[in-house]
Design a protein around this motif. Structure first.
Motif, PDB file in Angstrom:
ATOM      1  N   TYR A 106       0.830  -1.218   0.000  1.00 40.68           N
ATOM      2  CA  TYR A 106       0.000   0.000   0.000  1.00 40.68           C
ATOM      3  C   TYR A 106       0.858   1.258   0.000  1.00 40.68           C
ATOM      4  CZ  TYR A 106      -4.078  -2.892   1.272  1.00 40.68           C
ATOM      5  OH  TYR A 106      -5.085  -3.819   1.296  1.00 40.68           O
ATOM      6  N   ILE A 107       1.867   1.301  -0.856  1.00 38.57           N
ATOM      7  CA  ILE A 107       2.707   2.494  -0.976  1.00 38.57           C
ATOM      8  C   ILE A 107       2.279   3.263  -2.219  1.00 38.57           C
ATOM      9  CG2 ILE A 107       5.051   3.366  -1.297  1.00 38.57           C
ATOM     10  CD1 ILE A 107       6.089   0.988   0.260  1.00 38.57           C
ATOM     11  N   ILE A 108       1.890   4.519  -2.029  1.00 33.93           N
ATOM     12  CA  ILE A 108       1.354   5.362  -3.096  1.00 33.93           C
ATOM     13  C   ILE A 108       2.258   6.575  -3.235  1.00 33.93           C
ATOM     14  CG2 ILE A 108      -0.624   6.809  -3.744  1.00 33.93           C
ATOM     15  CD1 ILE A 108      -1.820   4.549  -1.395  1.00 33.93           C
ATOM     16  N   VAL A 109       2.552   6.994  -4.477  1.00 29.10           N
ATOM     17  CA  VAL A 109       3.363   8.185  -4.697  1.00 29.10           C
ATOM     18  C   VAL A 109       2.490   9.287  -5.284  1.00 29.10           C
ATOM     19  CG1 VAL A 109       5.588   7.050  -4.885  1.00 29.10           C
ATOM     20  CG2 VAL A 109       4.151   7.255  -6.918  1.00 29.10           C
ATOM     21  N   ALA A 157       1.692   1.155  -5.396  1.00 29.17           N
ATOM     22  CA  ALA A 157       0.313   0.678  -5.569  1.00 29.17           C
ATOM     23  C   ALA A 157      -0.524   1.624  -6.407  1.00 29.17           C
ATOM     24  CB  ALA A 157      -0.339   0.483  -4.200  1.00 29.17           C
ATOM     25  N   ALA A 158      -0.136   2.900  -6.472  1.00 31.24           N
ATOM     26  CA  ALA A 158      -0.904   3.883  -7.245  1.00 31.24           C
ATOM     27  C   ALA A 158      -0.071   5.147  -7.396  1.00 31.24           C
ATOM     28  CB  ALA A 158      -2.237   4.201  -6.572  1.00 31.24           C
ATOM     29  N   VAL A 159      -0.480   5.965  -8.362  1.00 27.82           N
ATOM     30  CA  VAL A 159       0.163   7.253  -8.621  1.00 27.82           C
ATOM     31  C   VAL A 159      -0.906   8.340  -8.570  1.00 27.82           C
ATOM     32  CG1 VAL A 159       1.456   8.651 -10.284  1.00 27.82           C
ATOM     33  CG2 VAL A 159       1.928   6.194 -10.082  1.00 27.82           C
ATOM     34  N   VAL A 246      -9.539  18.073  -4.500  1.00 29.95           N
ATOM     35  CA  VAL A 246      -8.407  17.152  -4.557  1.00 29.95           C
ATOM     36  C   VAL A 246      -8.526  16.100  -3.460  1.00 29.95           C
ATOM     37  CG1 VAL A 246      -5.910  16.938  -4.228  1.00 29.95           C
ATOM     38  CG2 VAL A 246      -6.824  18.762  -5.670  1.00 29.95           C
ATOM     39  N   PHE A 247      -8.817  16.548  -2.252  1.00 34.58           N
ATOM     40  CA  PHE A 247      -8.909  15.624  -1.119  1.00 34.58           C
ATOM     41  C   PHE A 247      -9.981  14.569  -1.353  1.00 34.58           C
ATOM     42  CE2 PHE A 247     -11.042  14.603   2.939  1.00 34.58           C
ATOM     43  CZ  PHE A 247     -10.010  13.925   3.560  1.00 34.58           C
ATOM     44  N   TRP A 248     -11.182  14.996  -1.747  1.00 33.80           N
ATOM     45  CA  TRP A 248     -12.274  14.037  -1.975  1.00 33.80           C
ATOM     46  C   TRP A 248     -11.954  13.095  -3.133  1.00 33.80           C
ATOM     47  CZ3 TRP A 248     -15.610  18.920  -1.566  1.00 33.80           C
ATOM     48  CH2 TRP A 248     -15.936  19.163  -0.232  1.00 33.80           C
ATOM     49  N   THR A 249     -11.332  13.630  -4.177  1.00 33.20           N
ATOM     50  CA  THR A 249     -10.986  12.790  -5.327  1.00 33.20           C
ATOM     51  C   THR A 249      -9.981  11.723  -4.934  1.00 33.20           C
ATOM     52  OG1 THR A 249     -11.406  14.622  -6.863  1.00 33.20           O
ATOM     53  CG2 THR A 249     -10.053  12.799  -7.666  1.00 33.20           C
ATOM     54  N   VAL A 250      -8.933  12.116  -4.221  1.00 34.16           N
ATOM     55  CA  VAL A 250      -7.905  11.170  -3.781  1.00 34.16           C
ATOM     56  C   VAL A 250      -8.498  10.153  -2.814  1.00 34.16           C
ATOM     57  CG1 VAL A 250      -5.801  10.973  -2.389  1.00 34.16           C
ATOM     58  CG2 VAL A 250      -5.947  12.700  -4.197  1.00 34.16           C
ATOM     59  N   ARG A 251      -9.273  10.638  -1.853  1.00 43.46           N
ATOM     60  CA  ARG A 251      -9.889   9.748  -0.861  1.00 43.46           C
ATOM     61  C   ARG A 251     -10.742   8.671  -1.536  1.00 43.46           C
ATOM     62  NH1 ARG A 251     -14.890  12.218   2.130  1.00 43.46           N
ATOM     63  NH2 ARG A 251     -15.647  11.815   0.005  1.00 43.46           N
ATOM     64  N   ASP A 252     -11.621   9.093  -2.436  1.00 43.08           N
ATOM     65  CA  ASP A 252     -12.542   8.149  -3.064  1.00 43.08           C
ATOM     66  C   ASP A 252     -11.838   7.221  -4.043  1.00 43.08           C
ATOM     67  OD1 ASP A 252     -14.474   9.386  -1.583  1.00 43.08           O
ATOM     68  OD2 ASP A 252     -15.277  10.584  -3.234  1.00 43.08           O
ATOM     69  N   PHE A 253     -10.750   7.693  -4.652  1.00 50.81           N
ATOM     70  CA  PHE A 253      -9.977   6.857  -5.567  1.00 50.81           C
ATOM     71  C   PHE A 253      -9.242   5.755  -4.811  1.00 50.81           C
ATOM     72  CE2 PHE A 253      -5.752   6.080  -7.470  1.00 50.81           C
ATOM     73  CZ  PHE A 253      -6.131   5.540  -8.695  1.00 50.81           C
ATOM     74  N   LEU A 254      -8.695   6.087  -3.643  1.00 49.33           N
ATOM     75  CA  LEU A 254      -7.854   5.140  -2.926  1.00 49.33           C
ATOM     76  C   LEU A 254      -8.643   4.115  -2.128  1.00 49.33           C
ATOM     77  CD1 LEU A 254      -4.942   7.405  -1.625  1.00 49.33           C
ATOM     78  CD2 LEU A 254      -4.917   5.821  -3.557  1.00 49.33           C
ATOM     79  N   PRO A 256     -11.330   2.083  -2.608  1.00 48.14           N
ATOM     80  CA  PRO A 256     -11.500   0.733  -3.182  1.00 48.14           C
ATOM     81  C   PRO A 256     -10.165   0.011  -3.367  1.00 48.14           C
ATOM     82  CG  PRO A 256     -12.781   2.362  -4.395  1.00 48.14           C
ATOM     83  CD  PRO A 256     -11.868   3.128  -3.490  1.00 48.14           C
ATOM     84  N   LEU A 257      -9.128   0.783  -3.680  1.00 48.05           N
ATOM     85  CA  LEU A 257      -7.805   0.189  -3.873  1.00 48.05           C
ATOM     86  C   LEU A 257      -7.317  -0.477  -2.596  1.00 48.05           C
ATOM     87  CD1 LEU A 257      -5.351   0.035  -5.890  1.00 48.05           C
ATOM     88  CD2 LEU A 257      -4.480   2.060  -4.721  1.00 48.05           C
ATOM     89  N   LEU A 258      -7.634   0.120  -1.465  1.00 49.00           N
ATOM     90  CA  LEU A 258      -7.191  -0.404  -0.175  1.00 49.00           C
ATOM     91  C   LEU A 258      -8.200  -1.365   0.433  1.00 49.00           C
ATOM     92  CD1 LEU A 258      -5.769   2.907   1.334  1.00 49.00           C
ATOM     93  CD2 LEU A 258      -4.583   1.152   0.031  1.00 49.00           C
TER      94      LEU A 258
END
Length: 345
Positions: A106-109, A157-159, A246-254, A256-258
């Motif tokens: 779960y390492i994201i850059v 895990a994601a960019v 930005v915060f909501w977009t990143v939060r909602d994107f990550l 399901p990934l996690l």
């Protein structure tokens, strides 16, 4: 780097977001206001976040390549090399001391502007053939660089790219990490689609989010593109409304990934309810989107149930895709039969 940790948590497998500041490869710091705000806000969600420094500066030495600035390409590569060293630092810690309790899967850059260039190359530039031929890659330490912590993987895990771009969409290849981009459609500094950067120097041609995310889609790579219509460069660094986006977009994107839990849709049966679809995003700010299974016509009546077991909506589906306004999701029952309120946030 400055490392931000959730206060008081006992999670043994924490997700990590590494962030690189902007500044055109000549300015900026890990302590700039936006990196601090970004890292602090996500740490409050349970992420470990790290705001890193990377090598700055480049000197123009002549027209080594037509319509390109070799030193900008070098600066971007060095930034990626330093970010990869940060990835390796945390993966080493996860394998040894576990000081930060990071789960290495779960390492994201991430990064803003120049920092996003570094994040994109960290996630996707992994072959010498993808580096411009006019750079002396051997002298620069190879694709991965020699910035420290050798022997550990650079894989992420994601960019997350905020107003970023890169040398070519072709560095994104099948099987690569998911991509989340936020970008102003009228960005005059880093093009939303494609174009040249560098005003006082010979320009470098790059491809922005409007080209990178469609490339990911074409390859079947999970991705999200949030265009900020009519916005210029990095508006989220000075405007609170854009920062929220930005915060909501990143939060909602990550999420399901996690594999974090969400609200479940369950068929109404005599046996215990079995989740058959997921509502997203959760938590929702304005609306909840429901994607029902292929046999949605057979459901008849169904219930939307929150994680506490409360029924928040009775449903008679008329289509496979449904959208429910968040304000309309008042509980209609609870396990104890008493009225309640929908949890916020």
């Amino acid at each position: 780097m400055d490392i931000y940790e959730p206060a008081g948590d006992t999670v043994k497998r924490r997700p990590l977001i590494i962030f690189a500041h902007g500044g055109g490869f000549v300015a900026g710091s890990k302590t700039d206001s936006y990196p601090v705000a970004f890292c602090t806000r996500l740490a409050k969600l349970g992420y470990v976040t790290a705001s890193i420094e990377y090598r700055l500066g480049f000197a123009f030495t002549g027209f080594a390549a037509p319509a390109d600035t070799p030193k900008i390409a070098q600066a971007a590569l060095r930034g990626a090399q330093d970010m990869k060293a940060a990835v390796r630092f945390f993966r080493k810690d996860a394998a040894t001391a576990r000081m930060y309790r990071i789960f290495s899967n779960y390492i994201i850059v991430s990064g803003s502007s120049a920092g996003a260039f570094a994040a994109l190359e960290t996630g996707y530039l992994d072959k010498a053939s993808e580096v411009p031929s006019y750079l002396d890659l051997t002298a620069l330490g190879g694709v991965d660089g020699t910035s420290g912590n050798p022997g550990y993987s650079n894989a992420v895990a994601a960019v997350l790219s905020l107003s970023g771009a890169t040398e070519s969409p072709n560095i994104i290849e099948p099987g690569n990490a998911p991509l989340c981009s936020v970008h102003g459609t009228r960005d005059a500094t880093v093009p939303y689609l494609q174009g040249r950067i560098g005003s006082l120097l010979p320009p470098k041609y790059v491809y922005g989010s409007g080209r990178l995310n469609p490339r990911a889609t074409a390859l079947g790579i999970r991705n999200t593109l949030r265009p900020l219509k009519g916005a210029d460069h990095v508006p989220f660094e000075t405007n609170a409304a854009y920062a929220d986006t930005v915060f909501w977009t990143v939060r909602d994107f990550l999420r399901p990934l996690l594999r974090l839990p969400g609200t479940a849709l369950a068929a109404r049966t005599a046996s215990p309810a079995v989740p058959i679809a997921f509502a997203y995003p959760t938590p929702a700010r304005d609306a909840v989107q429901l994607a029902l299974p292929e046999n949605w016509r057979d459901l008849g009546e169904a219930q939307l149930i929150d994680l506490t077991g409360r029924v928040v909506q009775q449903l008679k589906p008329q289509a496979q895709q449904l959208q429910l306004l968040r304000g309309s999701l008042a509980p209609v029952s609870t396990r104890c039969g008493l009225p309640g309120k929908l949890p916020r946030g």
